[in-house]
Design a protein around this motif. Structure first.
Motif, PDB file in Angstrom:
ATOM      1  N   GLU A   1       2.250   2.024  -3.306  1.00 33.45           N
ATOM      2  CA  GLU A   1       1.246   2.660  -4.148  1.00 33.45           C
ATOM      3  C   GLU A   1       1.062   4.125  -3.772  1.00 33.45           C
ATOM      4  O   GLU A   1       0.909   4.991  -4.639  1.00 33.45           O
ATOM      5  CB  GLU A   1      -0.095   1.934  -4.031  1.00 33.45           C
ATOM      6  CG  GLU A   1      -0.337   0.928  -5.134  1.00 33.45           C
ATOM      7  CD  GLU A   1      -0.262   1.549  -6.512  1.00 33.45           C
ATOM      8  OE1 GLU A   1       0.814   1.445  -7.153  1.00 33.45           O
ATOM      9  OE2 GLU A   1      -1.244   2.174  -6.951  1.00 33.45           O
ATOM     10  N   HIS A   2       1.046   4.405  -2.487  1.00 28.46           N
ATOM     11  CA  HIS A   2       0.937   5.799  -2.041  1.00 28.46           C
ATOM     12  C   HIS A   2       2.082   6.611  -2.651  1.00 28.46           C
ATOM     13  O   HIS A   2       1.882   7.722  -3.170  1.00 28.46           O
ATOM     14  CB  HIS A   2       1.026   5.906  -0.512  1.00 28.46           C
ATOM     15  CG  HIS A   2      -0.083   5.240   0.220  1.00 28.46           C
ATOM     16  ND1 HIS A   2      -0.065   5.072   1.588  1.00 28.46           N
ATOM     17  CD2 HIS A   2      -1.248   4.698  -0.194  1.00 28.46           C
ATOM     18  CE1 HIS A   2      -1.161   4.455   1.979  1.00 28.46           C
ATOM     19  NE2 HIS A   2      -1.905   4.218   0.913  1.00 28.46           N
TER      20      HIS A   2
ATOM     21  N   ASP B   1       0.840  -1.207   0.000  1.00 30.76           N
ATOM     22  CA  ASP B   1       0.000   0.000   0.000  1.00 30.76           C
ATOM     23  C   ASP B   1       0.871   1.252   0.000  1.00 30.76           C
ATOM     24  O   ASP B   1       0.588   2.225  -0.717  1.00 30.76           O
ATOM     25  CB  ASP B   1      -0.916   0.015   1.226  1.00 30.76           C
ATOM     26  CG  ASP B   1      -2.042  -0.995   1.155  1.00 30.76           C
ATOM     27  OD1 ASP B   1      -2.712  -1.193   2.188  1.00 30.76           O
ATOM     28  OD2 ASP B   1      -2.258  -1.583   0.074  1.00 30.76           O
TER      29      ASP B   1
ATOM     30  N   VAL C   1      10.013   4.559 -10.971  1.00 25.61           N
ATOM     31  CA  VAL C   1       8.879   3.792 -10.466  1.00 25.61           C
ATOM     32  C   VAL C   1       8.168   3.172 -11.651  1.00 25.61           C
ATOM     33  O   VAL C   1       7.374   3.797 -12.321  1.00 25.61           O
ATOM     34  CB  VAL C   1       7.903   4.693  -9.678  1.00 25.61           C
ATOM     35  CG1 VAL C   1       6.738   3.862  -9.139  1.00 25.61           C
ATOM     36  CG2 VAL C   1       8.641   5.366  -8.534  1.00 25.61           C
ATOM     37  N   ALA C   2       8.475   1.866 -11.917  1.00 27.45           N
ATOM     38  CA  ALA C   2       7.952   1.238 -13.133  1.00 27.45           C
ATOM     39  C   ALA C   2       6.547   0.714 -12.950  1.00 27.45           C
ATOM     40  O   ALA C   2       5.672   0.920 -13.753  1.00 27.45           O
ATOM     41  CB  ALA C   2       8.886   0.109 -13.550  1.00 27.45           C
ATOM     42  N   ALA C   3       6.301   0.012 -11.882  1.00 28.20           N
ATOM     43  CA  ALA C   3       5.009  -0.635 -11.671  1.00 28.20           C
ATOM     44  C   ALA C   3       4.875  -0.882 -10.183  1.00 28.20           C
ATOM     45  O   ALA C   3       5.864  -0.801  -9.448  1.00 28.20           O
ATOM     46  CB  ALA C   3       4.952  -1.961 -12.440  1.00 28.20           C
ATOM     47  N   PRO C   4       3.688  -1.148  -9.725  1.00 29.57           N
ATOM     48  CA  PRO C   4       3.518  -1.409  -8.294  1.00 29.57           C
ATOM     49  C   PRO C   4       4.448  -2.501  -7.812  1.00 29.57           C
ATOM     50  O   PRO C   4       4.570  -3.553  -8.434  1.00 29.57           O
ATOM     51  CB  PRO C   4       2.050  -1.845  -8.182  1.00 29.57           C
ATOM     52  CG  PRO C   4       1.391  -1.221  -9.344  1.00 29.57           C
ATOM     53  CD  PRO C   4       2.427  -1.189 -10.437  1.00 29.57           C
TER      54      PRO C   4
ATOM     55  N   LEU D   1      -7.789  13.370  -0.830  1.00 29.45           N
ATOM     56  CA  LEU D   1      -6.712  12.393  -0.943  1.00 29.45           C
ATOM     57  C   LEU D   1      -5.976  12.255   0.385  1.00 29.45           C
ATOM     58  O   LEU D   1      -5.647  11.139   0.810  1.00 29.45           O
ATOM     59  CB  LEU D   1      -5.736  12.797  -2.047  1.00 29.45           C
ATOM     60  CG  LEU D   1      -4.501  11.898  -2.200  1.00 29.45           C
ATOM     61  CD1 LEU D   1      -4.893  10.447  -2.484  1.00 29.45           C
ATOM     62  CD2 LEU D   1      -3.571  12.426  -3.293  1.00 29.45           C
TER      63      LEU D   1
ATOM     64  N   LEU E   1       1.486  12.693  -8.988  1.00 23.64           N
ATOM     65  CA  LEU E   1       0.763  13.959  -8.830  1.00 23.64           C
ATOM     66  C   LEU E   1       1.742  15.129  -8.729  1.00 23.64           C
ATOM     67  O   LEU E   1       1.525  16.185  -9.334  1.00 23.64           O
ATOM     68  CB  LEU E   1      -0.131  13.905  -7.598  1.00 23.64           C
ATOM     69  CG  LEU E   1      -1.320  12.934  -7.684  1.00 23.64           C
ATOM     70  CD1 LEU E   1      -2.005  12.798  -6.335  1.00 23.64           C
ATOM     71  CD2 LEU E   1      -2.313  13.388  -8.743  1.00 23.64           C
TER      72      LEU E   1
ATOM     73  N   LEU F   1      -5.486   8.910   2.617  1.00 21.85           N
ATOM     74  CA  LEU F   1      -4.199   8.418   3.113  1.00 21.85           C
ATOM     75  C   LEU F   1      -4.237   8.224   4.622  1.00 21.85           C
ATOM     76  O   LEU F   1      -3.701   7.241   5.143  1.00 21.85           O
ATOM     77  CB  LEU F   1      -3.071   9.382   2.732  1.00 21.85           C
ATOM     78  CG  LEU F   1      -2.709   9.437   1.245  1.00 21.85           C
ATOM     79  CD1 LEU F   1      -1.712  10.553   0.963  1.00 21.85           C
ATOM     80  CD2 LEU F   1      -2.142   8.106   0.773  1.00 21.85           C
TER      81      LEU F   1
ATOM     82  N   SER G   1      -5.950   5.010   5.224  1.00 21.20           N
ATOM     83  CA  SER G   1      -5.103   3.861   4.898  1.00 21.20           C
ATOM     84  C   SER G   1      -4.101   3.576   6.017  1.00 21.20           C
ATOM     85  O   SER G   1      -3.948   2.430   6.460  1.00 21.20           O
ATOM     86  CB  SER G   1      -4.378   4.129   3.578  1.00 21.20           C
ATOM     87  OG  SER G   1      -3.527   3.046   3.256  1.00 21.20           O
TER      88      SER G   1
ATOM     89  N   ARG H   1       3.916   5.984  -5.274  1.00 22.35           N
ATOM     90  CA  ARG H   1       3.802   6.130  -6.719  1.00 22.35           C
ATOM     91  C   ARG H   1       2.783   7.222  -7.082  1.00 22.35           C
ATOM     92  O   ARG H   1       3.035   8.085  -7.921  1.00 22.35           O
ATOM     93  CB  ARG H   1       3.365   4.806  -7.359  1.00 22.35           C
ATOM     94  CG  ARG H   1       3.259   4.878  -8.876  1.00 22.35           C
ATOM     95  CD  ARG H   1       2.608   3.624  -9.443  1.00 22.35           C
ATOM     96  NE  ARG H   1       1.215   3.470  -9.038  1.00 22.35           N
ATOM     97  CZ  ARG H   1       0.198   4.142  -9.571  1.00 22.35           C
ATOM     98  NH1 ARG H   1       0.414   5.027 -10.527  1.00 22.35           N
ATOM     99  NH2 ARG H   1      -1.031   3.931  -9.144  1.00 22.35           N
ATOM    100  N   VAL H   2       1.634   7.184  -6.451  1.00 19.61           N
ATOM    101  CA  VAL H   2       0.588   8.160  -6.780  1.00 19.61           C
ATOM    102  C   VAL H   2       1.033   9.571  -6.410  1.00 19.61           C
ATOM    103  O   VAL H   2       0.851  10.531  -7.185  1.00 19.61           O
ATOM    104  CB  VAL H   2      -0.722   7.783  -6.069  1.00 19.61           C
ATOM    105  CG1 VAL H   2      -1.706   8.942  -6.064  1.00 19.61           C
ATOM    106  CG2 VAL H   2      -1.349   6.562  -6.738  1.00 19.61           C
TER     107      VAL H   2
END
Lengths: 200, 187
Positions: A76-77, A73, A101-104, A183, A84, A187, A190, A79-80
């Motif tokens: 992902e935070h 998680d 950062v290629a993928a999760p 957002l 942004l 967070l 989460s 990356r997002v």
């Protein structure tokens, strides 16, 4: 039965589904940077959490199954938030960090150099490990983050970090620019759920 | 005698929407609780108490603004039968995920820090209860989602880039939207 009918649809019926960004949001971000201050602080906190998780896993590989979900998680935070921030400031430092950062789950190692936000730790804790080191038992792991020798104490330290992060994001959400308050609230939720799961 | 109009139209609308959600969530958890025992029943009771407390708070906030709080429906139609433990827990999970979505949506509409300070804890509480329900449904499965309430965000989150060796598009990020939300009869 369709999605979100009845009571929940009352929100839509009152025109509360915000479908666009027509209105300029009222900015409370003291940096004046269109919200980058709030997001950058949140990103710094995610980096600290990822470092702490990495250190705990290096010291206690047996915690992997318990920490895997929360760690994913946080990735992902990160990356997002990077995405942004890079969108808000394409010429800034976040775009370069985002390239890695290629993928999760495949991002660069936690703790990669990012511009410091300054001020107190965005997780709300005094040190990356949160709780004071127990007597006779903390050793620095990856990146120098101290980790308790006892796995349950290491877990408790992560719980403390998550709770502090949840509190910090809650405070940010209350005060933030209109655009980012939701957002930041998400967070906060989460991090709080991570604390609850780890503490169970 | 005329009643003075409610202040802050958008603010009042947002609060009314949240109240409607709390009415439905309270009712839904009471239904779910009838099929649960032990830890599940305790969670259902805790959820009912939390949603009732939120309901009371929202009603007070609305009356402070001169608005008449929206009433609960006498009953709600459920999307499927909840006559066993798993179905009851799935309903509970949908209720909490939907509640989180609604709180996130409201945060975009409420500017006053005092109101946001009332909404964020509700979002947090819903996410925590959702993780506890997931633990009861599937203890070995993922217990958290990265963005609880994401379906309520004003803009979708940036999707992850596709893996290098797979040309398929990744699924957009966010919690699953509730397709199991209770609805009032004839809605």
């Amino acid at each position: 039965m369709g999605a979100l009918s009845g009571a929940a649809a009352a929100l839509g019926g009152c025109g509360l589904f915000a479908g666009g960004d027509d209105e300029p949001g009222r900015s409370r971000d003291p940096s004046g940077g269109g919200g980058t201050g709030d997001l950058a602080a949140a990103l710094q906190a995610e980096e600290e959490l990822l470092s702490a998780y990495g250190a705990a896993l290096e010291e206690h590989p047996g915690l992997r199954s318990r920490l895997r979900g929360a760690r994913a998680d946080h990735e992902e935070h990160r990356r997002v938030l990077l995405t942004l921030l890079a969108d808000l400031d394409p010429s800034g430092p976040w775009a370069a960090a985002l390239d890695g950062v290629a993928a999760p789950g495949a991002g660069p190692p936690a703790g990669d150099a990012l511009p410091p936000t300054g001020g107190p730790s965005p997780t709300g804790s005094a040190s990356p490990a949160g709780s004071p080191s127990p007597a006779g038992g903390a050793s620095p792991a990856a990146g120098g983050v101290p980790v308790a020798a006892d796995p349950e104490q290491a877990l408790a330290a992560l719980v403390d970090l998550e709770r502090a992060a949840a509190a910090a994001r809650t405070e940010q959400a209350v005060q933030a620019d209109d655009r980012w308050a939701p957002l930041l609230g998400v967070l906060a939720a989460s991090e709080a759920s991570h604390a609850a799961v780890l503490a169970a | 005698m005329s009643r003075s109009p409610a202040r802050g139209g958008r603010e009042v609308d947002a609060l009314q929407g949240l109240l409607a959600v709390e009415h439905a969530a309270t009712w839904g958890w009471e239904v779910a609780g009838a099929e649960l025992d032990g830890v599940g029943l305790a969670l259902a009771r805790e959820a009912v108490a939390a949603h009732r407390a939120r309901r009371d708070r929202l009603q007070a906030l609305l009356r402070d603004r001169g608005a008449e709080p929206v009433p609960a429906s006498p009953a709600y139609a459920l999307p499927e039968r909840t006559d066993d433990r798993a179905a009851a827990l799935r309903l509970g999970l949908s209720l909490e995920e939907g509640t989180a979505d609604a709180q996130a949506r409201a945060l975009a509409l409420l500017e006053a820090p005092a109101l946001r300070a009332a909404v964020v804890p509700a979002l947090v509480g819903a996410a925590v209860r959702a993780s506890r329900v997931r633990a009861l449904l599937d203890p070995d499965g993922p217990l958290t989602v990265p963005f609880p309430g994401a379906a309520g965000l004003p803009q979708p989150l940036p999707a992850p880039p596709p893996p290098a060796d797979d040309g398929s598009s990744p699924q957009p990020e966010g919690s699953p939207s509730s397709s199991r939300w209770p609805s009032p009869p004839n809605s």
